[in-house]
Structure formats: structure tokens, C-alpha cells
Design a protein around this motif. Structure first.
Motif, short mmCIF file in Angstrom:
data_model
loop_
_atom_site.label_atom_id
_atom_site.label_comp_id
_atom_site.label_asym_id
_atom_site.label_seq_id
_atom_site.Cartn_x
_atom_site.Cartn_y
_atom_site.Cartn_z
N VAL A 1 0.88 -1.28 0.10
CA VAL A 1 -0.12 0.13 -0.06
C VAL A 1 0.99 1.13 -0.10
O VAL A 1 1.79 1.21 0.92
N VAL A 2 0.54 2.21 -1.11
CA VAL A 2 1.70 3.33 -1.19
C VAL A 2 0.65 4.50 -0.75
O VAL A 2 -0.55 4.50 -1.38
N VAL A 3 1.05 5.32 0.11
CA VAL A 3 0.18 6.76 0.37
C VAL A 3 0.79 7.69 -0.68
O VAL A 3 1.97 8.08 -0.88
N ARG A 4 0.16 8.25 -1.45
CA ARG A 4 0.25 9.48 -2.34
C ARG A 4 -0.43 10.86 -1.85
O ARG A 4 -1.64 10.65 -1.99
N ASN A 5 0.03 11.79 -1.83
CA ASN A 5 -0.69 13.16 -1.26
C ASN A 5 -1.10 13.68 -2.67
O ASN A 5 -0.01 14.00 -3.53
N ALA A 6 -2.12 13.90 -2.91
CA ALA A 6 -2.75 14.77 -4.19
C ALA A 6 -3.36 16.00 -3.50
O ALA A 6 -4.51 15.93 -3.20
N THR A 7 -2.56 17.25 -3.56
CA THR A 7 -3.34 18.34 -2.79
C THR A 7 -3.96 19.42 -3.52
O THR A 7 -3.70 19.48 -4.77
N GLY A 8 -4.55 20.34 -2.95
CA GLY A 8 -5.04 21.36 -3.51
C GLY A 8 -6.44 21.79 -3.30
O GLY A 8 -7.25 20.77 -3.48
N ALA A 9 -6.94 22.99 -3.50
CA ALA A 9 -8.39 23.31 -3.65
C ALA A 9 -9.31 22.55 -2.42
O ALA A 9 -10.26 22.18 -2.91
N GLY A 10 -8.81 22.40 -1.22
CA GLY A 10 -9.59 21.99 -0.04
C GLY A 10 -9.85 20.78 -0.41
O GLY A 10 -10.79 20.03 0.24
N GLY A 11 -8.79 19.96 -0.78
CA GLY A 11 -8.69 18.39 -0.88
C GLY A 11 -9.72 17.97 -2.08
O GLY A 11 -9.67 16.73 -2.45
N THR A 12 -10.09 18.84 -2.97
CA THR A 12 -10.96 18.55 -4.13
C THR A 12 -10.11 17.94 -5.21
O THR A 12 -10.83 17.18 -5.94
N ILE A 13 -8.89 18.35 -5.27
CA ILE A 13 -8.07 17.73 -6.40
C ILE A 13 -7.84 16.28 -6.44
O ILE A 13 -8.10 15.48 -7.33
N GLY A 14 -7.46 16.11 -5.28
CA GLY A 14 -7.25 14.31 -4.99
C GLY A 14 -8.55 13.64 -4.92
O GLY A 14 -8.45 12.43 -5.65
N THR A 15 -9.43 14.12 -4.60
CA THR A 15 -10.82 13.73 -4.45
C THR A 15 -11.27 13.23 -6.11
O THR A 15 -11.82 12.34 -6.32
N ALA A 16 -11.16 14.45 -6.75
CA ALA A 16 -11.67 14.27 -8.09
C ALA A 16 -10.80 13.22 -9.11
O ALA A 16 -11.32 12.90 -9.95
N GLU A 17 -9.72 13.24 -8.67
CA GLU A 17 -8.50 12.31 -9.34
C GLU A 17 -9.19 10.95 -8.97
O GLU A 17 -9.26 10.05 -9.99
N VAL A 18 -9.56 10.50 -7.86
CA VAL A 18 -9.84 9.12 -7.46
C VAL A 18 -11.32 8.87 -8.07
O VAL A 18 -11.63 7.76 -8.28
N ALA B 1 -10.62 7.34 -11.32
CA ALA B 1 -9.71 6.35 -11.38
C ALA B 1 -10.69 4.98 -11.66
O ALA B 1 -11.68 4.91 -11.68
N ARG B 2 -10.02 3.94 -12.23
CA ARG B 2 -10.36 2.68 -12.81
C ARG B 2 -11.00 2.08 -11.38
O ARG B 2 -10.33 1.94 -10.29
N PRO B 3 -12.20 1.64 -11.43
CA PRO B 3 -12.84 0.89 -10.07
C PRO B 3 -12.32 -0.43 -10.25
O PRO B 3 -13.16 -1.33 -10.12
N ASP B 4 -10.89 -0.45 -9.73
CA ASP B 4 -10.52 -2.15 -9.70
C ASP B 4 -9.74 -2.34 -8.22
O ASP B 4 -9.27 -3.42 -8.20
N GLY B 5 -9.73 -1.43 -7.52
CA GLY B 5 -9.37 -1.63 -5.96
C GLY B 5 -8.13 -1.12 -5.94
O GLY B 5 -7.32 -1.27 -4.57
N ALA C 1 -13.58 3.87 -2.40
CA ALA C 1 -13.14 3.60 -3.75
C ALA C 1 -14.03 4.13 -4.78
O ALA C 1 -15.15 4.75 -4.27
N PRO C 2 -13.68 4.18 -5.94
CA PRO C 2 -14.38 4.72 -7.09
C PRO C 2 -15.62 3.98 -7.13
O PRO C 2 -15.75 2.75 -7.08
N ALA C 3 -16.70 4.71 -7.40
CA ALA C 3 -18.08 3.77 -7.57
C ALA C 3 -17.94 2.75 -8.70
O ALA C 3 -17.08 3.10 -9.73
N GLY C 4 -18.62 1.64 -8.70
CA GLY C 4 -18.40 0.77 -9.58
C GLY C 4 -17.32 -0.54 -9.31
O GLY C 4 -17.07 -1.41 -9.85
N THR C 5 -16.81 -0.15 -8.33
CA THR C 5 -15.71 -1.15 -7.74
C THR C 5 -16.46 -2.53 -7.62
O THR C 5 -17.45 -2.52 -6.78
N PRO C 6 -15.99 -3.65 -7.81
CA PRO C 6 -16.76 -4.81 -7.81
C PRO C 6 -17.04 -5.30 -6.25
O PRO C 6 -16.24 -4.87 -5.43
#
Length: 310
Positions: free
Chosen positions: A54-71, A74-78, A242-247
Motif C-alpha cells: 500500500v503506497v500513500v500518495r498526497n494529491a493536494t489543493g483546492a480544499g482536498g478536491t483535486i485528489g478527490t476528483a482524481e480518485v 480512477a479505474r474501479p479496480d481496487g 473507492a471509485p463507484a463501480g468497484t466490484p
């Protein structure tokens, strides 16, 4: 023959592992802040529970919305999951239309923490009570700054609520994370910040008031906002998505790993040490709770007429 097949299968697994086995836990606030600290507390045990790095990666900015939008995209594969506090999930989509995501773009895995919120200041500021803050704001008006970790975050919304109750004005100065706010404290750029408890001892700050129902047992001498005349109660909860649609099978596996992680003695001790009270909710309970919180803040923002420019 069986040994040969087993050896071939093992070799194939080793070839595939680097491409598919790593799980990326995106933290939507900066390194060194409360959400990041929680993620790194969870990282090793989560990896052990999943049997994958498990790798922690910080994706910051705009009150946390940049990293949130990125996820959300993301592909819903876990392989990509999000560790987020309340703001980017339950507040920002209502506060800042056009983000490109909403709660419907995520599948809740588990809640891991619920942290008290405290108004704090450098010890050199001269601010000791909420009355001091109100008096300073009335004297300086919009020249008196308060920090937040982004427009629409709890550190922002809670101070907007105080301004409305006290009929004062302050200048909102957003930062990418609490680490940047602490640097701004040291440089004298701002003197007021409302966020999670662990920062008090970590940076030797003065706690002014807890935004809690009752006094914090770790700081029994510090009164609540209610005791100082302002009925403000907020917490910052944190959870995995997780992204919506993850099995379904993948979601069940992530949920089980999260449950094991939050029970592990090292994680429990670590979360206690950094003043992040564990509050675990399983997938079903956290899904319902996330929806409830989203609706609560939607109604609050609509009733208060808050806009992203405030």
C-alpha cells in the motif's frame, strides 16, 4: 510435473505482481497534516491485511478536491482508494458547484476516525479566549486573518459560522494543508486556525476553545465554544472510499482489511498518540452516514446562503 507447474505459476505471479498488486491510497491533503498522519498509521497494517503493498500518495489543493476528483475518475479496480476527511466528500460538492464529482461517484469502504475540532493560536498572539478573538476582529475588521485548509473545509465553515453568530468579519486565508498553516503561524502571516487536536502539542500552540459537546479530557482546562457563548459543535471524520463501480468482491476485501487495520494494537496505540480517536463504521454504516452528513451540510450551506467566494 506438479512441481513444474507450481514453479511456473509462481514465476508468473512474480511477473504480474509489480503491474497489478500495488494499492495506492490517495490522501487529499498535504504530507504532515492530520489526514496524512492517519493514512501512514494505517499503511503497513493495511498492506499486511491485503497481502499487497500500500503506497500513500498526497494529491493536494483546492480544499482536498483535486485528489478527490482524481480518485473519482480512477479505474474501479481496487488499486486506487481515497482517504478523506469530511470536507471534500460531504461539504465541497454543495459549496463549490462544478467540481465534477459528488458522493455518488464513490463507494464507501469504512470510517476510521472522528476527531474533535479546536480553535488554536500561536502562544505569542495574545489571543486566549473567544472574546479576545471577537474583540480583535472588531478592531481590525477584514484585516484580521484566519487560516483554513481550503474553502468549504470544516476549518473554514466553522469560522464562517462564528463570524455570523458574533457579527464580525475576518479575512479568510486558505492553505493547501495544516503544515502550510503552521509555517504561516511561524512567519506571523496568520494567528488563528481551527482544526484537529494533534496540532496543539505538535506545534506548541495555545488552544482557545473546543468545538465539542463537552470539554476534551486531554485538555480539561480548555472551555468549549458553548461555554464561551457560541453554540458551535463540529468534528472532522475520516474514512476510506473507492471509485463507484468497484466490484463487490473487491469492496468486501477492502472492508475486511480496514476492519483488521483499525483493530490492530499498533494502529490503536498510534491513533491515540496523535489524538485521532478511532470511530470505525463498516461499509453499510459508513455509506448511510456519508449520505446523512452530505445532506446535513447541503441544508446548512443552503440555509446560510454560503458561497465559495466567502
Amino acid at each position: 510435473m506438479n512441481r513444474c507447474l507450481a514453479a511456473m505459476a509462481a514465476a508468473l505471479t512474480m511477473l504480474v505482481w509489480p503491474a497489478f498488486a500495488q494499492v495506492q491510497m490517495v490522501v487529499n491533503f498535504a504530507a504532515g497534516g492530520p489526514t496524512d498522519i492517519v493514512g501512514r498509521m494505517m499503511q503497513n497494517e493495511m498492506a499486511a491485511a491485503l497481502g499487497q503493498p500500500v503506497v500513500v500518495r498526497n494529491a493536494t489543493g483546492a480544499g482536498g478536491t483535486i485528489g478527490t476528483a482524481e480518485v473519482a475518475r480512477a479505474r474501479p479496480d481496487g488499486q486506487t482508494i481515497l482517504l478523506s476527511p469530511v470536507g471534500p466528500m460531504a461539504i465541497q460538492p454543495h459549496f463549490r458547484p462544478g467540481l465534477g464529482y459528488g458522493l455518488q461517484n464513490f463507494a464507501a469502504i469504512c470510517q476510521v476516525a472522528d476527531s474533535p475540532v479546536v480553535m488554536m493560536t500561536p502562544k505569542t498572539s495574545g489571543l486566549r479566549t473567544v472574546a479576545d478573538v471577537v474583540a480583535r476582529a472588531r478592531a481590525e475588521g477584514q484585516g484580521f486573518p484566519f487560516a483554513s485548509t481550503g474553502a468549504g473545509s470544516i476549518p473554514h465553515i466553522s469560522n464562517v459560522a462564528l463570524m455570523r453568530l458574533a457579527r464580525i468579519e475576518m479575512n479568510h486565508v486558505p492553505y493547501r494543508g495544516s503544515g502550510e498553516v503552521m509555517l504561516a503561524f511561524q512567519q506571523g502571516q496568520v494567528q488563528l486556525f481551527t482544526d484537529q487536536t494533534l496540532l496543539i502539542r505538535q506545534y506548541d500552540l495555545h488552544p482557545i476553545a473546543f468545538l465539542t459537546e463537552a470539554r476534551n479530557p486531554d485538555f480539561p482546562e480548555v472551555p468549549t465554544m458553548r461555554e464561551q457563548g457560541y453554540d458551535l459543535v463540529y468534528t472532522i471524520w475520516t474514512g476510506l472510499y473507492a471509485p463507484a463501480g468497484t466490484p463487490e468482491a473487491t469492496m468486501a476485501r477492502l472492508e475486511a482489511a480496514c476492519a483488521r487495520t483499525m483493530r490492530h494494537p499498533d494502529v490503536v496505540a498510534g491513533m491515540t498518540r496523535v489524538a485521532q480517536p478511532i470511530l470505525y463504521r463498516d461499509r453499510a454504516a459508513f455509506t448511510a452516514f456519508s449520505a446523512s452528513e452530505s445532506e446535513k451540510f447541503r441544508a446548512l450551506i443552503a440555509a446560510a446562503g454560503l458561497r465559495s467566494a466567502e
